[in-house]
Design a protein around this motif. Structure first.
Motif, PDB file in Angstrom:
ATOM      1  N   PRO A   3     -10.741  -3.984 -11.279  1.00  0.00           N
ATOM      2  CA  PRO A   3     -10.043  -4.360 -10.040  1.00  0.00           C
ATOM      3  C   PRO A   3      -8.527  -4.259 -10.175  1.00  0.00           C
ATOM      4  CG  PRO A   3     -10.882  -6.301 -11.175  1.00  0.00           C
ATOM      5  CD  PRO A   3     -11.437  -5.118 -11.896  1.00  0.00           C
ATOM      6  N   ILE A   4      -7.878  -3.884  -9.096  1.00  0.00           N
ATOM      7  CA  ILE A   4      -6.419  -3.832  -9.021  1.00  0.00           C
ATOM      8  C   ILE A   4      -5.953  -5.088  -8.290  1.00  0.00           C
ATOM      9  CG2 ILE A   4      -4.418  -2.525  -8.235  1.00  0.00           C
ATOM     10  CD1 ILE A   4      -6.126  -1.054 -10.294  1.00  0.00           C
ATOM     11  N   ILE A   5      -5.007  -5.816  -8.894  1.00  0.00           N
ATOM     12  CA  ILE A   5      -4.450  -7.023  -8.284  1.00  0.00           C
ATOM     13  C   ILE A   5      -2.959  -6.807  -8.066  1.00  0.00           C
ATOM     14  CG2 ILE A   5      -4.131  -9.521  -8.474  1.00  0.00           C
ATOM     15  CD1 ILE A   5      -7.036  -8.757  -8.471  1.00  0.00           C
ATOM     16  N   VAL A  24       0.837  -1.205   0.000  1.00  0.00           N
ATOM     17  CA  VAL A  24       0.000   0.000   0.000  1.00  0.00           C
ATOM     18  C   VAL A  24       0.871   1.254   0.000  1.00  0.00           C
ATOM     19  CG1 VAL A  24      -1.629   1.344   1.376  1.00  0.00           C
ATOM     20  CG2 VAL A  24      -1.982  -1.120   1.082  1.00  0.00           C
ATOM     21  N   GLU A  25       1.938   1.235   0.794  1.00  0.00           N
ATOM     22  CA  GLU A  25       2.828   2.393   0.877  1.00  0.00           C
ATOM     23  C   GLU A  25       3.509   2.676  -0.456  1.00  0.00           C
ATOM     24  OE1 GLU A  25       6.824   3.801   3.399  1.00  0.00           O
ATOM     25  OE2 GLU A  25       5.850   1.878   3.808  1.00  0.00           O
ATOM     26  N   VAL A  26       3.928   1.637  -1.166  1.00  0.00           N
ATOM     27  CA  VAL A  26       4.664   1.810  -2.424  1.00  0.00           C
ATOM     28  C   VAL A  26       3.731   2.137  -3.584  1.00  0.00           C
ATOM     29  CG1 VAL A  26       6.081   0.610  -4.143  1.00  0.00           C
ATOM     30  CG2 VAL A  26       6.610   0.378  -1.705  1.00  0.00           C
ATOM     31  N   THR A  27       2.583   1.487  -3.661  1.00  0.00           N
ATOM     32  CA  THR A  27       1.710   1.626  -4.827  1.00  0.00           C
ATOM     33  C   THR A  27       0.627   2.693  -4.667  1.00  0.00           C
ATOM     34  OG1 THR A  27       0.123  -0.049  -4.064  1.00  0.00           O
ATOM     35  CG2 THR A  27       2.054  -0.819  -5.305  1.00  0.00           C
ATOM     36  N   GLY A  28       0.240   2.974  -3.446  1.00  0.00           N
ATOM     37  CA  GLY A  28      -0.855   3.911  -3.224  1.00  0.00           C
ATOM     38  C   GLY A  28      -2.228   3.275  -3.304  1.00  0.00           C
ATOM     39  N   TYR A  29      -2.297   1.982  -3.606  1.00  0.00           N
ATOM     40  CA  TYR A  29      -3.570   1.261  -3.652  1.00  0.00           C
ATOM     41  C   TYR A  29      -3.854   0.627  -2.289  1.00  0.00           C
ATOM     42  CZ  TYR A  29      -3.106   1.588  -8.743  1.00  0.00           C
ATOM     43  OH  TYR A  29      -2.967   2.043 -10.034  1.00  0.00           O
ATOM     44  N   THR A  30      -5.144   0.509  -1.957  1.00  0.00           N
ATOM     45  CA  THR A  30      -5.529  -0.151  -0.717  1.00  0.00           C
ATOM     46  C   THR A  30      -6.189  -1.488  -1.030  1.00  0.00           C
ATOM     47  OG1 THR A  30      -7.673   0.993  -0.700  1.00  0.00           O
ATOM     48  CG2 THR A  30      -5.855   2.043   0.496  1.00  0.00           C
ATOM     49  N   ILE A  38       1.833  -5.670 -10.445  1.00  0.00           N
ATOM     50  CA  ILE A  38       0.551  -4.998 -10.272  1.00  0.00           C
ATOM     51  C   ILE A  38      -0.188  -5.026 -11.611  1.00  0.00           C
ATOM     52  CG2 ILE A  38      -0.621  -2.918  -9.460  1.00  0.00           C
ATOM     53  CD1 ILE A  38       1.227  -4.026  -7.388  1.00  0.00           C
ATOM     54  N   MET A  39      -1.440  -5.496 -11.595  1.00  0.00           N
ATOM     55  CA  MET A  39      -2.298  -5.463 -12.783  1.00  0.00           C
ATOM     56  C   MET A  39      -3.345  -4.371 -12.586  1.00  0.00           C
ATOM     57  SD  MET A  39      -2.772  -9.521 -13.725  1.00  0.00           S
ATOM     58  CE  MET A  39      -3.033 -10.133 -12.043  1.00  0.00           C
TER      59      MET A  39
END
Length: 279
Positions: A200-202, A164-170, A244-245
């Motif tokens: 969706p983000i995977i 989460v910290e690196v990508t910004g996604y939760t 990350i997809m």
């Protein structure tokens, strides 16, 4: 007298060849039969008159696209269309190799692995891998649901927070996969269940043995499900790498981890995602 000569000439014009001419023609035929290669020469001349002449096809000849290999760090736009962009973000070495070693051992021993049974039209079957599901909500695919496990292993929580910290996604859920050997696999599919929402983000984190992650683009409707000319991508997912997809990837592409018929050590794959309550 002149009339008789005229009638004789007219009758002669309708007459067949003279006996002398016929004898000459017959002799010529017999002579050609006795000349070596005469028939072959006549046959070649006849064949030459009917020889095949190549013409460029009127239809465009389609070629099967070459497989694209992605193995370097970066963000890759793999396709774009009217609905949006499909994108991959590969980060090799997301986890340091020494850290990845002990993480693999911990996860291998302490995650409650089990073999899920799925249902299809011709019956039921066991998945060729072991899995575990973490999250507040159950996860349903292949007509069966995985029970939710709200009590996250501390290592899994730490890894989720780092991503989460690196990508910004939760993310609020996690599907863990254990590929015990090269025969364990997952077939072609998309992570597009309604519970995952639109686009969706995977986030896929790998530990252990390197396995090929293959992707193929879904064909347009006129292809009627034929993947012969589909674009294809292969990504070797190695120890500690993160993939990350994003975007339209789950809508426009399928992916799999194929069987490999030679010795393979175990591999653990953690796929972080977000699950929404069903309406």
């Amino acid at each position: 007298m002149a009339d008789k000569r005229q009638r004789a000439r007219v009758q002669g014009s309708w007459a067949g060849p003279s006996k002398k001419a016929a004898s000459s023609l017959q002799a010529s035929k017999h002579s050609s039969e006795n000349v070596p290669g005469a028939h072959r020469l006549l046959k070649e001349q006849s064949t030459a008159d009917r020889r095949f002449v190549f013409q460029d096809p009127t239809e465009v000849q389609r070629k099967i696209p070459e497989e694209r290999i992605i193995d370097k760090e970066g963000v890759y736009k793999i396709s774009s269309g009217l609905t949006g962009v499909s994108r991959l973000h590969l980060i090799p070495g997301f986890v340091d190799p020494k850290e990845a070693d002990w993480m693999f051992e911990q996860l291998h021993m302490e995650i409650p692995w089990h073999q899920k049974t799925n249902i299809r039209q011709d019956g039921s079957y066991q998945e060729p891998r072991l899995t575990a599901w973490y999250g507040d909500l159950p996860y349903t695919y292949s007509r069966t649901a995985m029970k939710s496990n709200p009590h996250w292993h501390p290592l899994l929580t730490m890894l989720k927070d780092r991503i989460v910290e690196v990508t910004g996604y939760t993310f609020n859920s996690l599907l863990c996969n254990l590929y015990r050997n090269g025969k364990d696999s997952i077939d072609w599919h998309s992570d597009d269940e309604p519970s995952m929402g639109r686009n969706p983000i995977i986030a896929s984190l790998s530990f252990g043995e390197t396995r090929n992650f293959e992707m193929r683009k879904k064909p347009p409707p006129e292809e009627k499900g034929d993947y012969t000319y589909a674009e294809r991508i292969r990504i070797p997912l190695n120890h500690g790498c993160l993939l990350i997809m994003e975007g339209e990837t789950q809508k426009d592409w399928q992916h799999r981890v194929p069987k490999e018929y030679h010795d393979r050590s175990p591999r653990i794959n953690l796929t972080f995602r977000t699950i929404y309550p069903e309406a």
